[in-house]
Design a protein around this motif. Sequence first.
Motif, PDB file in Angstrom:
ATOM      1  N   GLN A 364      32.587  46.522  36.003  1.00  0.00           N
ATOM      2  CA  GLN A 364      32.350  47.070  34.665  1.00  0.00           C
ATOM      3  C   GLN A 364      33.003  46.196  33.598  1.00  0.00           C
ATOM      4  O   GLN A 364      32.441  45.988  32.514  1.00  0.00           O
ATOM      5  N   PHE A 365      34.169  45.668  33.926  1.00  0.00           N
ATOM      6  CA  PHE A 365      34.871  44.812  32.974  1.00  0.00           C
ATOM      7  C   PHE A 365      34.112  43.502  32.779  1.00  0.00           C
ATOM      8  O   PHE A 365      33.949  43.027  31.655  1.00  0.00           O
ATOM      9  N   LYS A 370      30.774  39.953  29.452  1.00  0.00           N
ATOM     10  CA  LYS A 370      29.775  38.912  29.703  1.00  0.00           C
ATOM     11  C   LYS A 370      29.151  38.408  28.396  1.00  0.00           C
ATOM     12  O   LYS A 370      28.722  39.187  27.551  1.00  0.00           O
ATOM     13  N   GLY A 371      29.160  37.095  28.244  1.00  0.00           N
ATOM     14  CA  GLY A 371      28.532  36.476  27.079  1.00  0.00           C
ATOM     15  C   GLY A 371      29.399  36.421  25.842  1.00  0.00           C
ATOM     16  O   GLY A 371      28.998  35.846  24.825  1.00  0.00           O
ATOM     17  N   ARG A 372      30.596  36.989  25.919  1.00  0.00           N
ATOM     18  CA  ARG A 372      31.485  36.974  24.760  1.00  0.00           C
ATOM     19  C   ARG A 372      32.313  35.699  24.732  1.00  0.00           C
ATOM     20  O   ARG A 372      32.912  35.313  25.745  1.00  0.00           O
ATOM     21  N   LYS A 374      35.091  35.116  23.341  1.00  0.00           N
ATOM     22  CA  LYS A 374      36.541  35.338  23.448  1.00  0.00           C
ATOM     23  C   LYS A 374      36.954  35.962  24.773  1.00  0.00           C
ATOM     24  O   LYS A 374      38.130  36.229  25.001  1.00  0.00           O
ATOM     25  N   ALA A 375      35.982  36.202  25.632  1.00  0.00           N
ATOM     26  CA  ALA A 375      36.277  36.862  26.911  1.00  0.00           C
ATOM     27  C   ALA A 375      37.327  36.066  27.695  1.00  0.00           C
ATOM     28  O   ALA A 375      37.338  34.836  27.647  1.00  0.00           O
ATOM     29  N   PRO A 376      38.230  36.798  28.394  1.00  0.00           N
ATOM     30  CA  PRO A 376      38.263  38.244  28.616  1.00  0.00           C
ATOM     31  C   PRO A 376      39.050  39.005  27.562  1.00  0.00           C
ATOM     32  O   PRO A 376      39.350  40.184  27.738  1.00  0.00           O
ATOM     33  N   PHE A 377      39.375  38.340  26.452  1.00  0.00           N
ATOM     34  CA  PHE A 377      40.217  38.969  25.445  1.00  0.00           C
ATOM     35  C   PHE A 377      39.394  39.890  24.539  1.00  0.00           C
ATOM     36  O   PHE A 377      38.176  39.767  24.430  1.00  0.00           O
ATOM     37  N   SER A 378      40.110  40.784  23.882  1.00  0.00           N
ATOM     38  CA  SER A 378      39.466  41.718  22.968  1.00  0.00           C
ATOM     39  C   SER A 378      38.843  40.972  21.797  1.00  0.00           C
ATOM     40  O   SER A 378      39.352  39.945  21.337  1.00  0.00           O
ATOM     41  N   ASN A 379      37.734  41.480  21.309  1.00  0.00           N
ATOM     42  CA  ASN A 379      37.075  40.900  20.131  1.00  0.00           C
ATOM     43  C   ASN A 379      37.920  41.047  18.879  1.00  0.00           C
ATOM     44  O   ASN A 379      37.629  40.431  17.847  1.00  0.00           O
ATOM     45  N   MET A 380      38.974  41.859  18.966  1.00  0.00           N
ATOM     46  CA  MET A 380      39.841  42.045  17.807  1.00  0.00           C
ATOM     47  C   MET A 380      40.702  40.808  17.544  1.00  0.00           C
ATOM     48  O   MET A 380      41.290  40.678  16.468  1.00  0.00           O
ATOM     49  N   SER A 441      39.757  27.700  35.092  1.00  0.00           N
ATOM     50  CA  SER A 441      40.244  28.558  36.179  1.00  0.00           C
ATOM     51  C   SER A 441      41.328  29.498  35.671  1.00  0.00           C
ATOM     52  O   SER A 441      41.408  30.656  36.090  1.00  0.00           O
ATOM     53  N   LEU A 442      42.188  29.017  34.754  1.00  0.00           N
ATOM     54  CA  LEU A 442      43.193  29.888  34.149  1.00  0.00           C
ATOM     55  C   LEU A 442      42.530  31.055  33.440  1.00  0.00           C
ATOM     56  O   LEU A 442      42.958  32.209  33.555  1.00  0.00           O
ATOM     57  N   ARG A 443      41.469  30.758  32.725  1.00  0.00           N
ATOM     58  CA  ARG A 443      40.756  31.806  31.982  1.00  0.00           C
ATOM     59  C   ARG A 443      40.025  32.738  32.939  1.00  0.00           C
ATOM     60  O   ARG A 443      39.955  33.951  32.714  1.00  0.00           O
ATOM     61  N   TYR A 444      39.495  32.164  34.022  1.00  0.00           N
ATOM     62  CA  TYR A 444      38.789  32.973  35.020  1.00  0.00           C
ATOM     63  C   TYR A 444      39.726  34.035  35.596  1.00  0.00           C
ATOM     64  O   TYR A 444      39.367  35.210  35.710  1.00  0.00           O
ATOM     65  N   TYR A 445      40.949  33.625  35.953  1.00  0.00           N
ATOM     66  CA  TYR A 445      41.879  34.570  36.562  1.00  0.00           C
ATOM     67  C   TYR A 445      42.343  35.633  35.579  1.00  0.00           C
ATOM     68  O   TYR A 445      42.715  36.739  35.976  1.00  0.00           O
ATOM     69  N   LYS A 446      42.334  35.329  34.304  1.00  0.00           N
ATOM     70  CA  LYS A 446      42.724  36.330  33.309  1.00  0.00           C
ATOM     71  C   LYS A 446      41.692  37.444  33.187  1.00  0.00           C
ATOM     72  O   LYS A 446      41.954  38.489  32.602  1.00  0.00           O
ATOM     73  N   HIS A 447      40.485  37.239  33.726  1.00  0.00           N
ATOM     74  CA  HIS A 447      39.458  38.283  33.713  1.00  0.00           C
ATOM     75  C   HIS A 447      39.798  39.446  34.642  1.00  0.00           C
ATOM     76  O   HIS A 447      39.236  40.533  34.494  1.00  0.00           O
TER      77      HIS A 447
END
Length: 775
Positions: A364-365, A370-372, A374-380, A441-447
Amino acid sequence: MIRKIIKILWVLLAIFGLIIALLFVSISKGWIGYMPPVEELENPNYKFATEVLSEDGKVLGTWSYSKENRVYVGYNELSVNVVNALIATEDVRFAEHSGIDIKALTRAVVKRGLLFQKNAGGGSTLSQQLAKQLFTDEVAKNTMQRLFQKPIEWVIAVKLERYYTKEEILSMYLNKFDFLNNAVGIKTAAYTYFGREPKDLKIEEAATLIGMCKNPSLYNPVRFNERARGRRNVVLDQMRKAGYISESECDSLQKTPLKLAYNRVDHKEGLATYFREYLRGIMSAPKPSRGDYRNWQMQKFYEDSLSWETNPLYGWCLKNQKKDGTPYNIYTDGLKIYTTINSRMQHYAEEAVREHLGEYLQPQFFKEKKGRKKAPFSNMLSEKEVDDIMERAMKQSDRYRLMKDAGYSEKDIRKAFNTPQEMSVFSWSGERDTILTPMDSLRYYKHFLRTGFMSMDPLNGHVKAYVGGPNYIYFQYDMAMVGRRQVGSTIKPYLYTLAMENGFSPCDQARHVEQTLLDENGTPWSPRNANNKRYGEMVTLKWGLANSDNWISAYLMGKLNPYELVRLIHSFGVRNKDIQPTVSLCLGPCEISVGEMVSAYTAFANKGIRVAPLLVTRIEDSEGNVISTFNPQMSEVISATSAYKMLVMLRAVINEGTGGRVRRYGITADMGGKTGTTNRNSDGWFMGFTPSLVSGCWVGGEERDIHFDTMTFGQGASLALPIWAKYMKKVYDDASLGYSQQERFKLPNGFDPCAGSEGADGEPVEETGLDDLFN
């Protein structure tokens, strides 16, 4: 002339005999080569791994140096199949000789040395092989010593036979041998290759392991199954020749395929990995010294210092000494640590995390992000804020630190971080091979969402289950006892407890309207509320807690002292000194660990008595002697009357309020609990307790800016509560564990939550169930 020649030959023979005698005397005295002292022969310097066991007798894991993952096993714990296979293959006259088999030695010299027959067999006895295993490193230090290696082995073998029984030599040999794949010793090998105890090995399994003794690399059954099978069949044939098995048994077993039940021995794998690592860390901790901590680590210094003084398990290795006066070493001293973890409950906890976090929440996360960009961070967050977080993550990584230490320039490091390369990455369905840049990969793991879960007995503090994250191999930061996050509304029971201690009752009423409080500086503070139900009406405190109402919490905070609330929270076992005595504290902006929260909530199930988490019940040395025992640490933090009142209200959270979702999972048990959600859904909590178990769960991102953007999935009732419920359902479904949904909380007979819990004479009277009270 002939007589003279004979005389010369006898003289030469005598001289040769004398030289041989002197040689062996010199070796025995240590004048030539290395001869271990008598003390070493009597007590070989084995390094045995420490075993960590569950309360139900399962081995959770071992601690060892990488090449010495050996667990001691005595002769009486060996299968007769192992003993027979070893003797038949390596030393068929083992029971008859005293360290040197003259017959086998003569055969080897003649057939191999003179006739060059490669299949003539060796002349080394098991005692000689053991001598070589124990002392070869010392013997073969130079050319001279290597030259005399065999005679030295013979002398050591004879001495070993003098100091040990045949059974002891056999067990020493099997304990010492390295079976590869981090399986040193027969006990670890039996588990690694066949998932068994040594005493349970079948004939063909024992033959496989003994077959490895000739050359473990060549006959490694994991890499070379058919080759190892062939060697196994040779061992089986040797057992037939020695009369240990019949010809028909041998033929039948030789036809069977070599089937393994391979278990990789790795401290990062198996059950309770986070628990084992936490336990290892505290047991081997040094005495805290101020100079070893940086300025930003003062909280940790405070906690470690407190633990050193109050927790006998913390720094146990240094606080306790062996017979020789040296500290214990958890990697080499063969300790047995009996923990409070229940292996089945631990398995259920890990299953619950996988089912909810891995199979439901994480997809769900991914879908939401997906497609953002700034992902996985909040759009804020702004793009710059995201870039700053990733920059910080890069500089905190091992890759960056190692390259920096190696002298690479900042430009080269950044280039490396942005160069694609092959790698294996974590996924909930198993490792995936892919091509990514290290930065990606750093960003991938933050998901990936993280979690912390702990379950314990409120009466004795036994920690039954402990999960510090999704997967220890990839996410090693422990969110059960080490990490802290904002607790949100799960702090409200502390606030309400303070109110009960100050004369309030669950039945007291307040008007359900917005509240504005002034802090110490006169600044107004007005909390938002999740709903406007019953706006303007008079509502009870019980209703306020059941619905996690912020306005009622603010109302209570206005009647109480924030400093008293901080003191009460600390008395519940929370060690975070950085809890600010502000009016907003009533909504849980402070950071507390899951373990601290679970321990604190035991007071509500235990008549106001809080019990600290107990991880270990006893420790035994390698000889089975109990060297330490551990008992529950308890303290009365609130009165029994206040605890009873809180029980009434926390039970209402489940039956009438925000925790009602628990009932959808088939949980009918009498229980109390509390949900919690922090600002922007950064943290989701659920604390739940029955008369026999208190468990807590947190779910969130690695950073507070990684979270669901909607309440549908972002609230505590969606993030954390299902893990608790799935775990409890599995526990209740396992009747052998002894937990029942029919168990009920008990209160003093006639207890009135609005008036007190004493009878007319002021003495507590007979207890009764809550159901009886409210029906």
